[in-house]
Design a protein around this motif. Structure first.
Motif, PDB file in Angstrom:
ATOM      1  N   SER A   1       0.827  -1.203   0.000  1.00 51.97           N
ATOM      2  CA  SER A   1       0.000   0.000   0.000  1.00 51.97           C
ATOM      3  C   SER A   1       0.861   1.252   0.000  1.00 51.97           C
ATOM      4  O   SER A   1       2.062   1.216   0.275  1.00 51.97           O
ATOM      5  CB  SER A   1      -0.907   0.015   1.244  1.00 51.97           C
ATOM      6  OG  SER A   1      -0.143   0.333   2.401  1.00 51.97           O
ATOM      7  N   GLU A   2       0.225   2.378  -0.292  1.00 55.97           N
ATOM      8  CA  GLU A   2       0.892   3.654  -0.083  1.00 55.97           C
ATOM      9  C   GLU A   2       1.090   3.853   1.425  1.00 55.97           C
ATOM     10  O   GLU A   2       0.403   3.260   2.257  1.00 55.97           O
ATOM     11  CB  GLU A   2       0.036   4.795  -0.647  1.00 55.97           C
ATOM     12  CG  GLU A   2      -0.170   4.732  -2.144  1.00 55.97           C
ATOM     13  CD  GLU A   2       1.114   4.957  -2.930  1.00 55.97           C
ATOM     14  OE1 GLU A   2       2.030   5.631  -2.390  1.00 55.97           O
ATOM     15  OE2 GLU A   2       1.198   4.483  -4.068  1.00 55.97           O
ATOM     16  N   ILE A   3       2.044   4.689   1.767  1.00 56.91           N
ATOM     17  CA  ILE A   3       2.276   5.002   3.181  1.00 56.91           C
ATOM     18  C   ILE A   3       1.089   5.812   3.707  1.00 56.91           C
ATOM     19  O   ILE A   3       0.553   6.681   3.009  1.00 56.91           O
ATOM     20  CB  ILE A   3       3.586   5.783   3.350  1.00 56.91           C
ATOM     21  CG1 ILE A   3       4.780   4.912   2.906  1.00 56.91           C
ATOM     22  CG2 ILE A   3       3.774   6.236   4.798  1.00 56.91           C
ATOM     23  CD1 ILE A   3       6.087   5.665   2.825  1.00 56.91           C
ATOM     24  N   PHE A   4       0.664   5.520   4.926  1.00 62.40           N
ATOM     25  CA  PHE A   4      -0.444   6.252   5.535  1.00 62.40           C
ATOM     26  C   PHE A   4      -0.178   6.450   7.018  1.00 62.40           C
ATOM     27  O   PHE A   4       0.746   5.867   7.590  1.00 62.40           O
ATOM     28  CB  PHE A   4      -1.763   5.510   5.314  1.00 62.40           C
ATOM     29  CG  PHE A   4      -1.818   4.131   5.939  1.00 62.40           C
ATOM     30  CD1 PHE A   4      -2.339   3.952   7.223  1.00 62.40           C
ATOM     31  CD2 PHE A   4      -1.350   3.015   5.257  1.00 62.40           C
ATOM     32  CE1 PHE A   4      -2.398   2.699   7.802  1.00 62.40           C
ATOM     33  CE2 PHE A   4      -1.399   1.752   5.828  1.00 62.40           C
ATOM     34  CZ  PHE A   4      -1.921   1.588   7.099  1.00 62.40           C
ATOM     35  N   HIS A   5      -0.990   7.283   7.621  1.00 66.73           N
ATOM     36  CA  HIS A   5      -0.879   7.528   9.055  1.00 66.73           C
ATOM     37  C   HIS A   5      -2.272   7.785   9.623  1.00 66.73           C
ATOM     38  O   HIS A   5      -3.182   8.191   8.875  1.00 66.73           O
ATOM     39  CB  HIS A   5       0.034   8.720   9.348  1.00 66.73           C
ATOM     40  CG  HIS A   5      -0.495  10.030   8.844  1.00 66.73           C
ATOM     41  ND1 HIS A   5      -0.325  10.449   7.539  1.00 66.73           N
ATOM     42  CD2 HIS A   5      -1.211  11.025   9.456  1.00 66.73           C
ATOM     43  CE1 HIS A   5      -0.898  11.623   7.368  1.00 66.73           C
ATOM     44  NE2 HIS A   5      -1.445  11.995   8.517  1.00 66.73           N
ATOM     45  N   PRO A   6      -2.491   7.543  10.913  1.00 67.54           N
ATOM     46  CA  PRO A   6      -3.804   7.803  11.505  1.00 67.54           C
ATOM     47  C   PRO A   6      -4.122   9.292  11.497  1.00 67.54           C
ATOM     48  O   PRO A   6      -3.284  10.118  11.860  1.00 67.54           O
ATOM     49  CB  PRO A   6      -3.657   7.286  12.944  1.00 67.54           C
ATOM     50  CG  PRO A   6      -2.465   6.391  12.923  1.00 67.54           C
ATOM     51  CD  PRO A   6      -1.556   6.942  11.876  1.00 67.54           C
ATOM     52  N   GLY A   7      -5.328   9.616  11.045  1.00 68.49           N
ATOM     53  CA  GLY A   7      -5.781  11.003  11.052  1.00 68.49           C
ATOM     54  C   GLY A   7      -7.077  11.134  11.817  1.00 68.49           C
ATOM     55  O   GLY A   7      -7.664  10.129  12.247  1.00 68.49           O
ATOM     56  N   PRO A   8      -7.569  12.343  12.024  1.00 72.10           N
ATOM     57  CA  PRO A   8      -8.811  12.552  12.786  1.00 72.10           C
ATOM     58  C   PRO A   8     -10.004  11.809  12.204  1.00 72.10           C
ATOM     59  O   PRO A   8     -10.876  11.346  12.937  1.00 72.10           O
ATOM     60  CB  PRO A   8      -9.023  14.075  12.711  1.00 72.10           C
ATOM     61  CG  PRO A   8      -7.670  14.636  12.424  1.00 72.10           C
ATOM     62  CD  PRO A   8      -6.968  13.617  11.581  1.00 72.10           C
ATOM     63  N   GLY A   9     -10.023  11.649  10.867  1.00 77.79           N
ATOM     64  CA  GLY A   9     -11.142  10.965  10.236  1.00 77.79           C
ATOM     65  C   GLY A   9     -10.801   9.578   9.749  1.00 77.79           C
ATOM     66  O   GLY A   9     -11.515   9.026   8.915  1.00 77.79           O
ATOM     67  N   GLY A  10      -9.705   9.011  10.259  1.00 75.67           N
ATOM     68  CA  GLY A  10      -9.268   7.693   9.810  1.00 75.67           C
ATOM     69  C   GLY A  10      -7.917   7.784   9.131  1.00 75.67           C
ATOM     70  O   GLY A  10      -7.224   8.808   9.222  1.00 75.67           O
ATOM     71  N   PRO A  11      -7.500   6.719   8.426  1.00 72.59           N
ATOM     72  CA  PRO A  11      -6.187   6.730   7.779  1.00 72.59           C
ATOM     73  C   PRO A  11      -6.050   7.889   6.789  1.00 72.59           C
ATOM     74  O   PRO A  11      -6.962   8.164   6.007  1.00 72.59           O
ATOM     75  CB  PRO A  11      -6.144   5.379   7.068  1.00 72.59           C
ATOM     76  CG  PRO A  11      -7.119   4.516   7.812  1.00 72.59           C
ATOM     77  CD  PRO A  11      -8.205   5.435   8.247  1.00 72.59           C
ATOM     78  N   ALA A  12      -4.910   8.569   6.840  1.00 76.14           N
ATOM     79  CA  ALA A  12      -4.625   9.687   5.948  1.00 76.14           C
ATOM     80  C   ALA A  12      -3.393   9.357   5.107  1.00 76.14           C
ATOM     81  O   ALA A  12      -2.496   8.637   5.565  1.00 76.14           O
ATOM     82  CB  ALA A  12      -4.394  10.964   6.748  1.00 76.14           C
ATOM     83  N   ASN A  13      -3.331   9.872   3.898  1.00 74.43           N
ATOM     84  CA  ASN A  13      -2.244   9.561   2.980  1.00 74.43           C
ATOM     85  C   ASN A  13      -0.920  10.155   3.443  1.00 74.43           C
ATOM     86  O   ASN A  13      -0.871  11.248   4.013  1.00 74.43           O
ATOM     87  CB  ASN A  13      -2.558  10.092   1.580  1.00 74.43           C
ATOM     88  CG  ASN A  13      -3.727   9.371   0.933  1.00 74.43           C
ATOM     89  OD1 ASN A  13      -3.994   8.209   1.246  1.00 74.43           O
ATOM     90  ND2 ASN A  13      -4.428  10.046   0.039  1.00 74.43           N
ATOM     91  N   GLY A  14       0.144   9.419   3.173  1.00 77.57           N
ATOM     92  CA  GLY A  14       1.494   9.910   3.434  1.00 77.57           C
ATOM     93  C   GLY A  14       1.985   9.591   4.833  1.00 77.57           C
ATOM     94  O   GLY A  14       1.211   9.185   5.713  1.00 77.57           O
TER      95      GLY A  14
END
Length: 209
Positions: A104-117
């Motif tokens: 997968s692309e790299i992602f990180h946890p964000g306020p609304g769920g997984p976020a890109n990068g």
């Protein structure tokens, strides 16, 4: 004496902490042993010597191995999930791609769920990527550079590979550069500063300022 009594210290009534319990092997469920063997070999994991009917691979730098075989588990093939800890998520993802494996692309946890990068602040534990073996067993790449307090008990840092040590030294050099900017002078005692920084990363202690 009950089984619970055997597992506890007589004096404190709490689980014993004076016996080392080293996680050695995790069994993953696969439907096709030969196909799985080809996949993990392609990733560059070490094929270990085992008894007949057992295939064991060890990821580079890992103290824990994975096993699979026709009679090792009744779990549904593809139901396994495990974490692979890396010092550089981008380099790790590139290595998996270079082996011809989709990731997968790299992602990180964000306020609304997984976020890109990667995590914008590049915080430890936050940047991730994911891939699966041919059966669907999931491997989550997770970038960890600084451990949470208490995760590592020893104050002596250890590194699984030269690449991990080099990455840690680069982080120490960058942090030390900021340290010299704050103090406004060259620090001749940089070896001790580097050492304290490397220990703090692995133990979760307060880093030197």
């Amino acid at each position: 004496m009950s089984a619970t009594d055997v597992r506890r210290n007589d004096a404190s009534g709490t689980p014993s902490r004076n016996i080392d319990l080293k996680l050695e092997v995790v069994v993953i469920p696969v439907a096709d042993v030969d196909r799985a063997k080809e996949f993990y070999g392609r990733l560059g994991w070490r094929l270990d010597r085992t008894p007949p009917g057992i295939v064991q691979f060890t990821p580079p730098g890992s103290g824990c191995s994975v096993q699979f075989g026709p009679t090792l588990t009744a779990a549904t093939p593809g139901s396994g999930k495990a974490y692979l800890i890396v010092a550089d998520i981008e380099a790790a993802r590139s290595a998996v791609l270079a082996a011809g494996v989709e990731v997968s692309e790299i992602f990180h946890p964000g306020p609304g769920g997984p976020a890109n990068g990667p995590d914008p602040e590049r915080r430890s534990y936050f940047s991730r990527a994911e891939f699966s073996d041919p059966d669907g067993n999931t491997w989550l790449l997770q970038e960890i550079t600084t451990r949470l307090p208490g995760r590592v008990e020893s104050d002596a840092p250890s590194f699984a590979s030269g690449n991990d040590l080099a990455a840690a030294l680069r982080r120490a050099a960058a942090a030390h550069g900021e340290h010299e900017k704050r103090t406004g002078q060259t620090d001749p005692n940089w070896p001790d500063w580097y050492a304290a920084y490397l220990v703090s990363e692995q133990t979760g202690a307060e880093p030197p300022r």
